[in-house]
Design a protein around this motif. Sequence first.
Motif, PDB file in Angstrom:
ATOM      1  N   LYS A  11      42.019  27.404  37.079  1.00 29.66           N
ATOM      2  CA  LYS A  11      41.603  26.728  38.303  1.00 29.66           C
ATOM      3  C   LYS A  11      41.621  27.672  39.482  1.00 29.66           C
ATOM      4  N   ASP A  12      42.696  28.468  39.605  1.00 30.87           N
ATOM      5  CA  ASP A  12      42.802  29.423  40.698  1.00 30.87           C
ATOM      6  C   ASP A  12      41.678  30.433  40.638  1.00 30.87           C
ATOM      7  N   THR A  13      41.439  30.999  39.449  1.00 33.67           N
ATOM      8  CA  THR A  13      40.389  32.007  39.300  1.00 33.67           C
ATOM      9  C   THR A  13      39.033  31.439  39.659  1.00 33.67           C
ATOM     10  N   LYS A  14      38.769  30.222  39.208  1.00 31.35           N
ATOM     11  CA  LYS A  14      37.495  29.581  39.511  1.00 31.35           C
ATOM     12  C   LYS A  14      37.337  29.372  41.006  1.00 31.35           C
ATOM     13  N   TYR A  16      38.709  31.131  43.502  1.00 29.92           N
ATOM     14  CA  TYR A  16      38.408  32.399  44.153  1.00 29.92           C
ATOM     15  C   TYR A  16      36.974  32.822  43.892  1.00 29.92           C
ATOM     16  N   SER A  17      36.498  32.595  42.687  1.00 25.97           N
ATOM     17  CA  SER A  17      35.187  33.087  42.277  1.00 25.97           C
ATOM     18  C   SER A  17      34.040  32.386  42.990  1.00 25.97           C
ATOM     19  N   VAL A  18      34.320  31.234  43.604  1.00 26.33           N
ATOM     20  CA  VAL A  18      33.298  30.579  44.411  1.00 26.33           C
ATOM     21  C   VAL A  18      32.867  31.490  45.552  1.00 26.33           C
ATOM     22  N   HIS A  19      33.806  32.275  46.064  1.00 18.39           N
ATOM     23  CA  HIS A  19      33.548  33.120  47.227  1.00 18.39           C
ATOM     24  C   HIS A  19      33.524  34.611  46.893  1.00 18.39           C
ATOM     25  N   HIS A 100      49.657  42.597  39.875  1.00 17.10           N
ATOM     26  CA  HIS A 100      48.907  42.798  38.639  1.00 17.10           C
ATOM     27  C   HIS A 100      47.680  41.910  38.470  1.00 17.10           C
ATOM     28  N   ALA A 101      47.411  41.026  39.408  1.00 17.41           N
ATOM     29  CA  ALA A 101      46.239  40.167  39.261  1.00 17.41           C
ATOM     30  C   ALA A 101      45.766  39.720  40.638  1.00 17.41           C
ATOM     31  N   PHE A 102      44.470  39.454  40.751  1.00 20.63           N
ATOM     32  CA  PHE A 102      43.921  38.969  42.004  1.00 20.63           C
ATOM     33  C   PHE A 102      44.276  37.498  42.168  1.00 20.63           C
ATOM     34  N   GLY A 103      45.145  37.209  43.127  1.00 22.09           N
ATOM     35  CA  GLY A 103      45.563  35.828  43.356  1.00 22.09           C
ATOM     36  C   GLY A 103      46.191  35.677  44.721  1.00 22.09           C
ATOM     37  N   PRO A 104      45.484  36.049  45.797  1.00 22.30           N
ATOM     38  CA  PRO A 104      46.068  35.987  47.144  1.00 22.30           C
ATOM     39  C   PRO A 104      46.478  34.568  47.512  1.00 22.30           C
ATOM     40  N   LYS A 105      47.653  34.450  48.111  1.00 24.34           N
ATOM     41  CA  LYS A 105      48.183  33.163  48.550  1.00 24.34           C
ATOM     42  C   LYS A 105      48.482  33.219  50.046  1.00 24.34           C
ATOM     43  N   ILE A 126      49.993  29.242  49.350  1.00 22.65           N
ATOM     44  CA  ILE A 126      49.018  28.253  48.893  1.00 22.65           C
ATOM     45  C   ILE A 126      47.683  28.921  48.569  1.00 22.65           C
ATOM     46  N   LEU A 127      46.979  28.331  47.645  1.00 28.23           N
ATOM     47  CA  LEU A 127      45.614  28.729  47.342  1.00 28.23           C
ATOM     48  C   LEU A 127      44.708  28.178  48.430  1.00 28.23           C
TER      49      LEU A 127
END
Length: 204
Positions: A11-14, A16-19, A100-105, A126-127
């Motif tokens: 869900k998080d990856t999806k 982020y991938s919108v933008h 180690h992964a793209f997941g800015p909060k 938060i996402l």
Amino acid sequence: MSKSQNPTKEKDTKSYSVHIPKNIQVEWSRLFTKQLYGIGKDILHKDNLLLQYGFTRERPPNSNEGSSQYSFVDKTGKIILWGFGMVCATKNDGLFLGRHAFGPKLLKVNSLLPNIWEPDQVSHGILPETTEETLLMLQLLVKSIKWLERYENWVLSICGESYRNESLQGMHSRGVPHIRLDKKWSELSEKFAKILRGNDVLCQ
């Protein structure tokens, strides 16, 4: 757990991938991991380059548990570095970037504990979900990338390109052509700035 078994991560990856295109997320992740590896070597330099740059250091109570916290404050905001990631903050808002992964909060600066030694102590991240949160995330991403580019330029001016090349050699990179982290960050900054401009237009 495989990716297919981790719905939260999917869900998080999806989201982020919108933008942000997936290839740019991967490029950022690889570069950021390499950058933190290099910064780790800078800490081991005889003069501790982070302290020389102007960071302050707080060590965990038990040296065998957790990561030292390095903090740098100037008129534009604050940078906090650990072995596991980075916070880039303005006076009120911050962005946590894991290693180690793209997941800015996104987070509020006043939510941060004064001293943090472990990733799970970075609370209340938060996402981004709203348009305003997405724009803030992108703005802080660009800010963090521009700071990393400036830091790399400073390292090169102090220690030279050969030092940085040697400091990165232990990271699965023997025999791999040298890269200039400052130039890579500059290129990536332009990509994120373009994404930011596109989202800005959509909000008008």
